[in-house]
Design a protein around this motif. Sequence first.
Motif, PDB file in Angstrom:
ATOM      1  N   GLN A 106     -32.595  17.707  -8.069  1.00 47.43           N
ATOM      2  CA  GLN A 106     -32.240  18.912  -7.323  1.00 47.43           C
ATOM      3  C   GLN A 106     -32.430  18.787  -5.812  1.00 47.43           C
ATOM      4  O   GLN A 106     -31.640  19.280  -5.033  1.00 47.43           O
ATOM      5  CB  GLN A 106     -33.107  20.087  -7.807  1.00 47.43           C
ATOM      6  N   THR A 107     -33.522  18.135  -5.457  1.00 45.60           N
ATOM      7  CA  THR A 107     -33.878  18.144  -4.050  1.00 45.60           C
ATOM      8  C   THR A 107     -34.119  16.713  -3.591  1.00 45.60           C
ATOM      9  O   THR A 107     -34.682  15.905  -4.336  1.00 45.60           O
ATOM     10  CB  THR A 107     -35.149  18.984  -3.844  1.00 45.60           C
ATOM     11  N   ALA A 133     -38.804  24.437  -1.809  1.00 43.18           N
ATOM     12  CA  ALA A 133     -37.747  23.688  -2.481  1.00 43.18           C
ATOM     13  C   ALA A 133     -38.344  22.578  -3.333  1.00 43.18           C
ATOM     14  O   ALA A 133     -37.907  22.343  -4.465  1.00 43.18           O
ATOM     15  CB  ALA A 133     -36.787  23.109  -1.451  1.00 43.18           C
ATOM     16  N   THR A 136     -31.332  21.260  -2.333  1.00 42.50           N
ATOM     17  CA  THR A 136     -31.956  21.256  -1.017  1.00 42.50           C
ATOM     18  C   THR A 136     -32.016  19.819  -0.502  1.00 42.50           C
ATOM     19  O   THR A 136     -32.411  18.905  -1.230  1.00 42.50           O
ATOM     20  CB  THR A 136     -33.399  21.803  -1.075  1.00 42.50           C
ATOM     21  N   ALA A 184     -37.318  16.243  -7.921  1.00 45.14           N
ATOM     22  CA  ALA A 184     -37.216  15.932  -6.497  1.00 45.14           C
ATOM     23  C   ALA A 184     -37.149  14.416  -6.334  1.00 45.14           C
ATOM     24  O   ALA A 184     -37.712  13.671  -7.150  1.00 45.14           O
ATOM     25  CB  ALA A 184     -38.406  16.494  -5.743  1.00 45.14           C
ATOM     26  N   ALA A 223     -38.243  22.100  -7.398  1.00 46.37           N
ATOM     27  CA  ALA A 223     -37.610  20.935  -8.015  1.00 46.37           C
ATOM     28  C   ALA A 223     -38.589  20.162  -8.886  1.00 46.37           C
ATOM     29  O   ALA A 223     -38.218  19.569  -9.894  1.00 46.37           O
ATOM     30  CB  ALA A 223     -37.024  20.018  -6.940  1.00 46.37           C
TER      31      ALA A 223
END
Lengths: 866, 450, 209
Positions: free
Chosen positions: A562-563, A309, A590, A317, A313
């Motif tokens: 995103q994460t 994940a 995530t 992230a 990302a």
Amino acid sequence: MPRPVVKEITFTLDGREVTAPEGMILVDAANQFGDVEIPVFCYEPKLGQPVGACRMCLVEIEGIPKLQTGCSTPVRDGMVVNTQTQRVHEAQRAVVEFLLINHPLDCPVCDKGGECPLQDITYGWGPGTSRFIEPKRHFKKPLELSPLIAIDRERCILCYRCVRYSQEVSEDYQLVLQQRGADSYVSTFDGHPYVAPFSGNIIELCPVGALTSRAYRFRARPWDIEGAGTICAGCPAQCNVELTVRDERVLRVLARDNENVDDGWLCDKGRFAYQAVHSDERITTPLVREGDELVPASWDKAIEVAGAALEKAGAKAAAIAGGTTTNEEAFLLQDLFRGKLGSSHLATRAGGEQPLDVVRALADPKLQATVPDLEFAHTVLLVDCDPIDEVPVWDLRIRKGVRRHGTKVVVASARPTALDPSAAATLRFAPGGAEAFLVALDAALSGDTGNLGGAASAAGSNATAVSEFADALRAAGEEVVIVYGERALRGSAGRAILNIASRLNLASIANAGILELPASPNGRGLREAGFAAGHGPGFASVATPGHGGEEIAAGLASGDLQTVWLHHVDPLRNYPNRPAWEKALAGAQTVIAVESQLTDTVAQFADVVFPAEAYPEKDGTLTHPDGRVQRLRQAVGHPRGAGNTPGSGVRPLWQVISDVARAVGFDEGAALAGSQVSQRLFEAVPFYTGLTLDAIGGRGLRWQDEATFDVPASEPGALDVPSGLPAKSEAELRLGTFRPLWAAKEVDIAPALQFIRAKQVVELSPADADARGIREGDRAEVGNGTRIPATVRIRAAIPAGSVFLAEGIAEHNSNVLTHGIVEVRRVGPGSTEPSSLPIQSQPAVEGLAEMPPSAGLPIPPREVAE
Amino acid sequence: MLANIDTILFKDIDEPGLNTREVYERRGGYEMLRKALKMEPGEVLDEMLASGVRGRGGAGFAMGRKMSFIPKGTMDKYLVCNADESEPGTFKDRELMQKNPHLLIEGIIIGAYCIGATRSFIFIRGEYDYVADILDAAVAEARAAGYLGENILGSDHTIDLVVHRGAGAYICGEETALLDSLEGKRGNPRLKPPFPAVQGLYQGPTLINNVESLMNVPVILNMGGAEFAKIGTETSTGTKLVSISGQVKYPGNYEIVLGTKTRDILFDLAGGPLDGRTFKAWFPGGSSSPVMPLTEEVLEMPYDFDSIAKAGSMLGSGAIIVFDDSTSIVDVCYKTAHFYRHESCGKCSPCREGCNWTEKMLVRIKNGDATPMDLDIIESVCSQIMGNCLCVLGDAMAMPVSSMIKHFRPEFEAYIEAKREEAGFGVSIPQVNRGAHAGPGPLLSPAQAA
Amino acid sequence: MAIDPTKIKRYDHGSRVPGWDESADLTKDPAVVPDPATTYVPEPVREAIEVLMGKYPDVRSAAIPAMKIVQREHGWLSPQAMEQAACVLRLTPAYLVAVASFYDMFELKPKGKNDVYVCTNISCSLLGADGVYARMKDEMEGDPDFNVRAFECLGACEIAPMASVNGVYVGPLTEDDCAQIREDLKEGREVLPDKQLAKRKAASKHWKR
Ligand SMILES: Cc1cc2nc3c(=O)[nH]c(=O)nc-3n(C[C@H](O)[C@H](O)[C@H](O)COP(=O)(O)O)c2cc1C
Ligand code: SF4
Ligand code: FES
């Protein structure tokens, strides 16, 4: 304030010459420098002036006909002391005999047995036989003094320690001696329990088995336990503790006196929340989401999923850290995020960040005050914080300064603080007015009348009040320590603090300075290790700064990020604006969480869960708000996973981070032990250079004492007046929040602390309550659109127009409310008791309001019946 | 010869209305205050030193010297008048305050002026409520007349006086306990040093004196210290109020010149024993003074500080309690111990536990459940209390109790045996020496003990 | 058998303070300084205490006199009375109860209306105080109008055996005076006018020799 300078003197102790600092108390001097133990019961320097009550320490001093109490005699040059004469022995034997008269001698069934000063002193100095054949005084055997403490009054030797503590250290004045003479006993008022933020300390103070911990009673004997020194990671105070360990379980937390940190006291949260370590609800294996469900997974699997994940990302992230995150974990995480993923979206606090030059200037070692400075300063200024809730032991330290050294405390806050009754001046600004207040204070100190009026009213105060407050701040002397809550750091607040510091010349005054109260226990360390959006390890500049807390939430919600990796942090509980975070977590692809419990956040949103270590299982370092780097040392092993399978169970988090890094192909350099990570951290942070775990040892090291960190001296600069407070109608109130001491997830699950779990309470001024027909104890709803239920508590000290709710609590947390302006309404029928009364009329005597404050400290609101 | 009566403090004591300012002033009241204000404080002090007057509260410490310990300077200083008067047998201050309150107030103002105190307090025991009312009225009169308050009598001195009522605790007569009580706390004595003269009430230098002592201040200024010193003996100057009570014909307060023969006091003033009885023993100075049998020799003793001390007791507060041959020494002993056990503040262990233990042993003696060996233990316990306590309340029990055992041991022993008989315990077991600490050693098995 | 164990009253500690042998009531909140917003204090009481507070450099000095006021107001130092005093003094009620229980004249249990303190100390007992006390108790004990207590020396040994009846010192008492005192109090009359100490002359005048 000048601290005492000591001169060495020589005195004669049992025929030998002993050198000791002049004025040191004889029993201490004899013990430390003369290798002679003079037995004591009532003497405890932590409690203040000796009282000479137990008479155990009688010694002979030449030239004085009567025996003297060694606990109250300062050593003088040329003094001749005998502790081993017939006369002294007889007196000591007599005192032991007297003390045992009414002591039940039930040592075999006493929890203190084996670690009891009364046993030891009886053995060493007692008569060996007793001539007392009358009936002893009888009380019922152990009774509840509070949900935490049992009292066995038969065992009490009336040494006064516990009551002196309650009256002279914690100043809660709840535990007292009742009656007189041989009838005296320790008690509270009218059967009220002794519940106070620091009540547990009396257990350690009691030299007999009269006061025992209900959580520890009969769980172990002194010969089957081990002591493990570490630090409590429950709040930024980072008190030094010794954990009592039996069979890999923590059974008790004791203070490990460090006058530079805690002065030997612990709060009840630190003392009893250890029970959470061994809670059955702990997550002990990694979990991975499959469909809607989180299912136990192998470490390999969890690391692989998390790694994938993150890799996907990349720069999208983000990570948030808090709680007991160590410097090492923070360092590894930021390295992974910056070095591999190219993301600087690292946050440790809810709000945005201050500009890097301000961050650096605030970290200037010359500006940095220490914990002992709180005690010795001329004046301590508290801005928008209440130590009792945020760093409890500091509250005691500040009180000590006020009591013993005449330190002046001046408080500027929205909500009344526990230190108000001891304060020389208090100023109330409106909730959210901290920034404007700081600008106004700066203006008042610099004589900038132009800014003063505007800023003061933007803070919800007025120019006169702020000027008077500024005068009070300067009145007592030049050594000023400014303690500010991290939550005040918004907009130009940081610059305002720097301006104020420079107007008060704090950088060049040795014992003055500033102390920032971080929102999370290791807030300072995390940032110093580089876990921040705006800077790398050691406040190094970064090419592309990342997002702070609020922006991360927005980014996740909008899909720009995103994460997210939540390291020991639960934004739904601990960050403001829960709705925004719910959106953020729902929007994230995530969510990787390091967590110990199945919290809402984990259960609803986490995709990968790594089991969190409890602080007694951790190895690593934390950095205290005053810059002291301290060691967390592992005291118990990590819990195994279900079925006790080897390889399952909790793992050191530094190792987990390294493994994840390796899974994304980022080798940070293999580390076999936590200490190697520490070493890498020390090398990477310039001002940690030269530190070693050995040097830090059990007492910690302030890097400011060893290393320099050059910051350009900040010149006071002009500040903009922050925008005023949002308008509100007559029917509305300004909402302020505070985080009660007991708002912690450890408290929620520690069985011993259930009684004090923080529940939502709305604090109202008498005038506002009256206007709404609300009475003490009523149920009310607070909000604007969204509403939360709360129990009403009316406090005379709350300013009209403001209302306060608790944040950081499990149910009905105030962070679901997103408006700063709320309405308060009673729900259901009013309470039957006509308890709410019009506020008192004018005092009958002029000047009464300015009388010296009397005792007492309001304790944070606690559980109220629903 | 009849011993002196009503010499100075008691002169005209029964004059109607003496407690009002009007009558008091008619008799020359507050003249000495005017005189003092014209003198330097140092000069007033010199008179006090020259008079040699000793404190009338119990310890007999030279008053002038105590005043001279108060540091100079502008810090807040206090004067406290000790009107706690709780020592059993003492009731002189009550009569003085009830009948002549203005003399006390004048003494306090002059004393406060002398040491530079701006606030003064009369700490009066709570039981003397009606006396406190009289004092309150007198203070109000004095304030109205400008003797108290700001700029007294047009000078630039401010002296205020508050009558503070206690609530019933003997220990509050002890000066440091009194200060704690006045500060609104439990009346526990404080550790000394620091002495009150250096750090007393509200941490400021404080002069504490007894009512009678302070009443002597205007008297001394009136006579002149040197003249005052001529009254009485060389080391016990002036007159003293003795409160005579117990088994005598005419109990009451009498003012005597110090050094008066004991016989004159007990027989001329107090009228001797009740009809058909003979004196047995007395407390020469309150219940905390060691008891002395009233022998011929003792009757010849001059009643002054040093003679009584030499004879093994003390003048204390001047409270004479006499008992005769009809009284059992054990009862007196028990009452004494009971009192101190009840009044011990409980702060220090030897006094708290020692008084408690002693009383319990005496109860056992009274119940016929003791042996003469218990007398040894009582003596040993008393000796372990003496000198080892925080204040002298412990000694105040130990001294009379051990003196009674010392002087009347055969009576105690006979009493014990008689009571054992009565209770059906038979003659006491052969004495085992439990009087001294044996240290760890073999314990007697019950069989051996029997 | 020296001590008969059946006669040892376990837990009979003789405390004047109720609740000494009970657990704290865990349903109660801790007793902190009562908040003026939620503590009812009658205006005259508040005013009287505040006047007292102004008399001393430290307000705590007013604690004892303030408790006398609320004791008079409530008849005894009930928890409610303590809370009222504590609220005005800005102290915790525990502070006050510690002080109150130290002193003999504060009553921590409900008491009879009229205080009759019989001195049973040395001088009085030499002249028969124990008998007077026993008789007084016989006369009055159990009657809610009276609060009979044996007291230590009240400072009036010249009228031994004596008693303080609502603060009025009377003596020398005979056992038969007890009934008269009871009568006088019931009827609201002056107590034993002929035996009041306040009316007595100094000893040298009193004893017409
Ligand atoms: C237990 C105890 C009780 C005392 N009670 C009294 C008292 O009731 N009245 C008094 O004047 N002094 C009393 N004293 C003596 C005082 O401590 C102190 O010595 C005295 O007030 C000093 O005043 P003076 O120097 O004028 O005598 C007592 C002392 C002790 C140790
Ligand atoms: S309970 Fe313990 S600490 Fe408190 S007075 Fe008794 S022995 Fe001392
Ligand atoms: S230790 Fe010195 S008196 Fe208690």
